[in-house]
Motif scaffolding. Structure first.
Motif, mmCIF file in Angstrom:
data_model
loop_
_atom_site.group_PDB
_atom_site.id
_atom_site.type_symbol
_atom_site.label_atom_id
_atom_site.label_comp_id
_atom_site.label_asym_id
_atom_site.label_seq_id
_atom_site.Cartn_x
_atom_site.Cartn_y
_atom_site.Cartn_z
ATOM 1 N N ASP A 31 0.842 -1.196 0.000
ATOM 2 C CA ASP A 31 0.000 0.000 0.000
ATOM 3 C C ASP A 31 0.875 1.243 0.000
ATOM 4 N N TYR A 32 0.462 2.236 -0.777
ATOM 5 C CA TYR A 32 1.223 3.468 -0.930
ATOM 6 C C TYR A 32 0.316 4.680 -0.728
ATOM 7 N N THR A 33 0.918 5.774 -0.259
ATOM 8 C CA THR A 33 0.221 7.048 -0.139
ATOM 9 C C THR A 33 0.856 8.038 -1.104
ATOM 10 N N ILE A 34 0.030 8.676 -1.923
ATOM 11 C CA ILE A 34 0.539 9.657 -2.878
ATOM 12 C C ILE A 34 1.128 10.853 -2.126
ATOM 13 N N ASP A 35 2.303 11.268 -2.525
ATOM 14 C CA ASP A 35 2.996 12.408 -1.922
ATOM 15 C C ASP A 35 2.641 13.660 -2.721
ATOM 16 N N PRO A 36 1.725 14.513 -2.217
ATOM 17 C CA PRO A 36 1.287 15.672 -3.010
ATOM 18 C C PRO A 36 2.396 16.691 -3.264
ATOM 19 N N ALA A 37 3.401 16.721 -2.387
ATOM 20 C CA ALA A 37 4.491 17.677 -2.566
ATOM 21 C C ALA A 37 5.361 17.336 -3.765
ATOM 22 N N HIS A 38 5.346 16.085 -4.197
ATOM 23 C CA HIS A 38 6.166 15.656 -5.325
ATOM 24 C C HIS A 38 5.325 15.041 -6.439
ATOM 25 N N SER A 39 4.045 15.387 -6.471
ATOM 26 C CA SER A 39 3.136 14.899 -7.504
ATOM 27 C C SER A 39 2.409 16.079 -8.133
ATOM 28 N N SER A 40 1.900 15.857 -9.329
ATOM 29 C CA SER A 40 1.182 16.914 -10.033
ATOM 30 C C SER A 40 0.010 16.314 -10.794
ATOM 31 N N ILE A 41 -1.152 16.966 -10.668
ATOM 32 C CA ILE A 41 -2.334 16.603 -11.448
ATOM 33 C C ILE A 41 -2.765 17.848 -12.200
ATOM 34 N N PHE A 57 -3.997 21.278 -10.161
ATOM 35 C CA PHE A 57 -4.743 21.289 -8.907
ATOM 36 C C PHE A 57 -3.731 21.082 -7.786
ATOM 37 N N GLY A 58 -3.546 22.106 -6.967
ATOM 38 C CA GLY A 58 -2.484 22.073 -5.971
ATOM 39 C C GLY A 58 -2.764 21.190 -4.773
ATOM 40 N N GLU A 59 -4.039 20.868 -4.512
ATOM 41 C CA GLU A 59 -4.376 20.068 -3.343
ATOM 42 C C GLU A 59 -5.042 18.765 -3.790
ATOM 43 N N HIS A 60 -4.397 17.674 -3.484
ATOM 44 C CA HIS A 60 -4.942 16.361 -3.816
ATOM 45 C C HIS A 60 -4.331 15.324 -2.894
ATOM 46 N N GLU A 61 -5.023 14.223 -2.759
ATOM 47 C CA GLU A 61 -4.523 13.130 -1.943
ATOM 48 C C GLU A 61 -5.019 11.818 -2.527
ATOM 49 N N GLY A 62 -4.318 10.750 -2.203
ATOM 50 C CA GLY A 62 -4.749 9.475 -2.759
ATOM 51 C C GLY A 62 -3.908 8.324 -2.255
ATOM 52 N N THR A 63 -4.360 7.137 -2.600
ATOM 53 C CA THR A 63 -3.673 5.916 -2.201
ATOM 54 C C THR A 63 -3.573 4.974 -3.397
ATOM 55 N N VAL A 159 7.627 4.977 -5.452
ATOM 56 C CA VAL A 159 7.404 4.586 -6.842
ATOM 57 C C VAL A 159 6.904 5.809 -7.592
ATOM 58 N N GLY A 160 7.141 5.825 -8.898
ATOM 59 C CA GLY A 160 6.705 6.953 -9.704
ATOM 60 C C GLY A 160 5.987 6.513 -10.969
ATOM 61 N N PHE A 161 4.923 7.226 -11.307
ATOM 62 C CA PHE A 161 4.150 6.978 -12.521
ATOM 63 C C PHE A 161 3.842 8.312 -13.190
ATOM 64 N N LEU A 193 -5.999 15.428 -19.419
ATOM 65 C CA LEU A 193 -5.610 15.327 -18.019
ATOM 66 C C LEU A 193 -4.215 14.699 -17.939
ATOM 67 N N THR A 194 -3.392 15.225 -17.052
ATOM 68 C CA THR A 194 -2.031 14.707 -16.903
ATOM 69 C C THR A 194 -1.777 14.358 -15.437
ATOM 70 N N PHE A 195 -1.000 13.294 -15.244
ATOM 71 C CA PHE A 195 -0.716 12.799 -13.903
ATOM 72 C C PHE A 195 0.779 12.520 -13.786
ATOM 73 N N ASP A 196 1.402 13.079 -12.772
ATOM 74 C CA ASP A 196 2.803 12.785 -12.458
ATOM 75 C C ASP A 196 2.833 12.443 -10.977
ATOM 76 N N ILE A 197 2.900 11.168 -10.683
ATOM 77 C CA ILE A 197 2.633 10.683 -9.329
ATOM 78 C C ILE A 197 3.887 10.094 -8.683
ATOM 79 N N SER A 198 4.158 10.552 -7.475
ATOM 80 C CA SER A 198 5.168 9.944 -6.612
ATOM 81 C C SER A 198 4.450 9.456 -5.357
ATOM 82 N N ALA A 199 4.615 8.192 -5.024
ATOM 83 C CA ALA A 199 3.918 7.619 -3.880
ATOM 84 C C ALA A 199 4.895 6.903 -2.959
ATOM 85 N N ILE A 200 4.615 6.994 -1.654
ATOM 86 C CA ILE A 200 5.479 6.423 -0.618
ATOM 87 C C ILE A 200 4.833 5.163 -0.058
#
Length: 206
Positions: A31-41, A57-63, A159-161, A193-200
């Motif tokens: 299980d991972y938690t998206i790091d909003p400080a190093h991710s962009s939507i 969108f500067g504020e987002h969260e996810g798993t 991990v990064g996507f 829509l674009t997604f640049d995701i870093s998750a811990i």
């Protein structure tokens, strides 16, 4: 010729062999938690028929739930706060969160809940799910590229996507527009829509 050989109904069925599991990918399961400080939507939409407007969108969260042994069992859940939209122009951002567009006061979140995941080959994946905007829910498929994994300086496993998807905003009730004197409309219907995701990776038991 083999193409015209009569089928033998008594022949044993062919055995389908599953591809071998990559131990490096299997080790990422968890299980991972998206790091909003190093991710962009973000998004891109045509403006005035000739240019593109880009925003985030500067504020987002996810798993994420990653299954490296069977990617089809992986899942994703993302919540985006609409009021955090930023296109670089405050007046335009104010219009986007108004009732003409997102109506952020009444519908504060845009959400994505995955329903299916698949590996397309190599580092390419596709995740399909339900995108909800203004209480309208429609299916969305996002093509993703796995950028790799690493342990950061704080000891976190990451991990990064990155990926993208195209939608028609009118499908989600975002229909405001204005006609141009030269013909056409102010805002295009197609949105990328674009997604640049870093998750811990979560600690065991977290």
């Amino acid at each position: 010729m083999a193409l015209f050989t009569r089928k033998n109904n008594n022949a044993p069925a062919a055995t389908v062999t599953a591809p071998p599991v990559d131990p490096a990918l299997a080790a990422l399961t968890g299980d991972y938690t998206i790091d909003p400080a190093h991710s962009s939507i973000g998004f891109t939409v045509r403006h005035a028929m000739v240019t593109n407007v880009r925003g985030t969108f500067g504020e987002h969260e996810g798993t994420l739930r990653l299954d490296g042994s069977d990617p089809s069992k992986s899942t994703a859940s993302i919540d985006v706060r609409i009021a955090s939209v930023d296109t670089g122009i405050a007046d335009r951002d104010g219009h986007l969160v108004s009732g003409d567009f997102f109506d952020a006061e009444k519908f504060p979140l845009m959400t994505f809940r995955s329903t299916h995941a698949e590996q397309l080959g190599g580092d390419a994946y596709r995740i399909t799910g339900d995108l909800t905007i203004k209480d309208v829910t429609r299916p969305l498929s996002i093509d993703l590229e796995f950028n790799g994994s690493a342990t950061d300086v704080y000891g976190n496993e990451r991990v990064g996507f990155e990926g993208s998807a195209n939608i028609l905003r009118s499908d989600w009730g975002l229909t405001w527009n204005a006609a141009l004197e030269t013909g056409g409309v102010m805002v295009g219907d197609k949105v990328k829509l674009t997604f640049d995701i870093s998750a811990i990776k979560n600690a065991p038991g977290a």
